[in-house]
Motif scaffolding. Sequence first.
Motif, short mmCIF file in Angstrom:
data_model
loop_
_atom_site.label_atom_id
_atom_site.label_comp_id
_atom_site.label_asym_id
_atom_site.label_seq_id
_atom_site.Cartn_x
_atom_site.Cartn_y
_atom_site.Cartn_z
N ALA A 77 0.62 -1.34 0.35
CA ALA A 77 0.18 0.29 -0.12
C ALA A 77 1.21 1.17 0.35
O ALA A 77 1.82 1.03 0.15
CB ALA A 77 -0.41 -0.22 1.44
N PRO A 78 0.71 2.70 -0.15
CA PRO A 78 1.18 3.25 0.01
C PRO A 78 1.35 4.00 1.66
O PRO A 78 0.30 3.55 2.51
CB PRO A 78 0.12 4.47 -1.19
N ASP A 79 2.10 4.49 1.35
CA ASP A 79 2.36 5.77 2.94
C ASP A 79 0.92 5.96 3.03
O ASP A 79 0.92 6.12 4.49
CB ASP A 79 3.73 5.70 3.15
N TYR A 80 0.35 6.75 2.22
CA TYR A 80 -1.41 7.33 2.78
C TYR A 80 -1.75 7.82 1.64
O TYR A 80 -1.51 7.91 -0.06
CB TYR A 80 -0.82 8.83 3.67
N ILE A 81 -3.52 7.80 1.67
CA ILE A 81 -3.30 8.29 0.42
C ILE A 81 -4.77 9.95 1.05
O ILE A 81 -5.53 9.86 1.76
CB ILE A 81 -4.94 7.06 -0.11
N VAL A 82 -5.46 10.10 -0.40
CA VAL A 82 -6.36 11.66 0.04
C VAL A 82 -6.90 11.40 -1.02
O VAL A 82 -6.46 11.95 -2.52
CB VAL A 82 -4.75 12.93 -0.86
N PRO A 83 -7.96 10.31 -1.75
CA PRO A 83 -9.19 10.47 -2.39
C PRO A 83 -9.74 11.82 -2.51
O PRO A 83 -10.84 12.23 -1.28
CB PRO A 83 -9.67 8.84 -1.85
N MET A 84 -10.10 12.32 -4.05
CA MET A 84 -10.57 13.72 -3.19
C MET A 84 -12.27 12.86 -4.52
O MET A 84 -12.25 13.19 -5.74
CB MET A 84 -9.91 14.45 -4.28
N ILE A 85 -13.39 14.29 -4.16
CA ILE A 85 -14.05 13.83 -4.38
C ILE A 85 -14.85 12.19 -5.78
O ILE A 85 -15.20 11.95 -6.07
CB ILE A 85 -14.88 14.90 -5.77
N ALA A 86 -15.08 11.01 -4.51
CA ALA A 86 -14.67 9.78 -5.08
C ALA A 86 -15.14 8.88 -4.11
O ALA A 86 -15.63 9.21 -2.52
CB ALA A 86 -13.45 9.44 -5.41
N HIS A 87 -16.37 7.19 -4.39
CA HIS A 87 -16.51 6.62 -3.82
C HIS A 87 -16.71 5.63 -4.49
O HIS A 87 -15.82 4.89 -6.13
CB HIS A 87 -17.78 7.10 -2.98
N LEU A 88 -16.77 4.12 -3.80
CA LEU A 88 -16.11 2.97 -4.88
C LEU A 88 -17.74 2.33 -4.23
O LEU A 88 -18.29 1.73 -4.72
CB LEU A 88 -15.29 2.34 -3.94
N GLU A 89 -18.57 2.71 -4.30
CA GLU A 89 -20.44 2.57 -4.72
C GLU A 89 -21.13 2.62 -6.01
O GLU A 89 -21.24 3.35 -6.04
CB GLU A 89 -21.30 3.51 -3.39
N LEU A 90 -19.97 1.60 -6.62
CA LEU A 90 -20.12 1.66 -8.18
C LEU A 90 -21.86 1.00 -8.91
O LEU A 90 -22.46 2.07 -9.80
CB LEU A 90 -19.41 0.30 -8.71
N GLY A 91 -21.89 0.22 -8.11
CA GLY A 91 -24.04 -0.36 -8.52
C GLY A 91 -25.16 0.37 -8.20
O GLY A 91 -25.94 1.25 -8.89
N ASP A 92 -24.45 1.98 -7.21
CA ASP A 92 -25.51 2.88 -7.00
C ASP A 92 -24.82 4.29 -8.33
O ASP A 92 -26.01 4.38 -8.29
CB ASP A 92 -24.82 3.30 -5.57
N ALA A 93 -23.49 3.97 -7.85
CA ALA A 93 -23.33 5.06 -8.70
C ALA A 93 -23.95 4.96 -10.26
O ALA A 93 -24.92 6.57 -11.16
CB ALA A 93 -22.09 5.45 -9.18
N ALA B 135 -23.64 12.78 -2.27
CA ALA B 135 -22.47 12.93 -0.47
C ALA B 135 -23.53 11.63 0.06
O ALA B 135 -22.75 10.84 0.83
CB ALA B 135 -23.41 14.10 -0.45
N GLU B 136 -24.21 10.74 -0.25
CA GLU B 136 -24.91 9.57 1.48
C GLU B 136 -24.35 9.06 0.51
O GLU B 136 -23.89 7.47 1.22
CB GLU B 136 -26.61 10.28 1.07
N LEU B 137 -23.65 8.44 -1.16
CA LEU B 137 -23.29 6.89 -0.91
C LEU B 137 -21.44 7.55 -0.61
O LEU B 137 -21.08 6.25 0.13
CB LEU B 137 -22.96 7.09 -1.99
N VAL B 138 -21.19 8.54 -0.80
CA VAL B 138 -19.88 9.29 -0.19
C VAL B 138 -19.98 8.94 1.67
O VAL B 138 -18.78 7.91 2.24
CB VAL B 138 -18.92 10.23 -0.33
N GLU B 139 -20.88 8.87 2.29
CA GLU B 139 -21.11 8.90 3.78
C GLU B 139 -21.05 7.23 3.53
O GLU B 139 -20.74 7.03 4.77
CB GLU B 139 -21.63 9.72 4.08
N LYS B 140 -21.75 6.32 3.19
CA LYS B 140 -21.90 4.91 2.95
C LYS B 140 -20.73 4.58 3.16
O LYS B 140 -20.52 3.27 4.16
CB LYS B 140 -22.80 4.45 1.97
N GLN B 141 -19.89 4.76 2.32
CA GLN B 141 -18.44 3.94 2.53
C GLN B 141 -17.67 4.14 4.10
O GLN B 141 -16.90 3.73 4.44
CB GLN B 141 -18.13 4.55 1.09
N TRP B 142 -17.46 5.57 4.08
CA TRP B 142 -17.10 6.61 4.82
C TRP B 142 -17.64 5.64 6.25
O TRP B 142 -16.29 5.37 7.02
CB TRP B 142 -16.98 8.46 4.96
#
Length: 327
Positions: free
Chosen positions: A204-220, A278-285
Amino acid sequence: MHIRRASINSVEDLGPYYDLTPEELFPDPGGPPADVRHDEPRFTIGSRRVETLSWTSCHQVLSPAYRRRHEGEYARNLKAYARWMRPRGGRRRSLLIYVHGWLEPGSWVEEATLMPTWYERLGVDTAHVQLPFHGRRSPPGQLFHGEWFWTADLVRSLEGVRQALYDARSAMAYFRRLGYEEIGVTGLSLGGSLTMLMGCLEPAPDYIVPMIAHLELGDAVESAPILWRMKADLERFGVDEARRREIFDRIAVTHALPRLPPERQLWVAAREDAYLKAELVEKQWEKWGRPPIVWLSCGHMTFPLGMDDILRAMEGLPRLGEPRSRR
């Protein structure tokens, strides 16, 4: 922009991609590429040197039917590229890899804006990895950069994601070999989703900074306006919502969990995002243990308005040398 329909329905070829672990779907490159070239153009901006790296992408596809396309009409993707910004006299101890968003043609805007800002304020060298089907990797026949990266041709779409991760991780391994002691990864939109996935895989990287993203592909796919063509074409192929959700539920993306602890992550999200709700981001968060998050009062494309807030939060990330645990 997606004015053309997907011409190939590859849903029935998805068998090799179902029910794999993230490590199986996104295998470790096993080290840096053996043939990295430092190509022209090379130039300096003040104290900074910028050059293009290129290497052979050794990504292996899972679908035998798709392999013919991968090695034939999409052969431009067999070469990977990155742009590297460092001091003229050498390199510093830390590097930040940037993964760009969907439909971006190249790194010129970032080289003029984001990369110099990170370089100066964070004290890191920067590298920008180019995605398949974008920029110099665009095959003949695309109407615009990234047109064929994410469509209802789901095998091609998944292979685009798999190759993007393989090449970004290969670049990270190369920079590790050069001697960087700390490597972080950041990305925007699609690049932010790929950044999240890099944080789910070893090494893995030492840290990550994902911006304006999520992994909820089905919902997206069901709700994001930018994916309207993909959804419409899948409907045309006879793939209804229930089947679409089943497909994405069996792909090791939505259920991926981080290898990095929350303190080695910094999320950036937009409250008014019309593309990624935003609610999908919060779901993964919530699933990821509530890592530090910067909420911006803006939309998907207006995130630069919050860049000062993002930079202040990035400056507060723990740096190497402090305790780092893994899940």
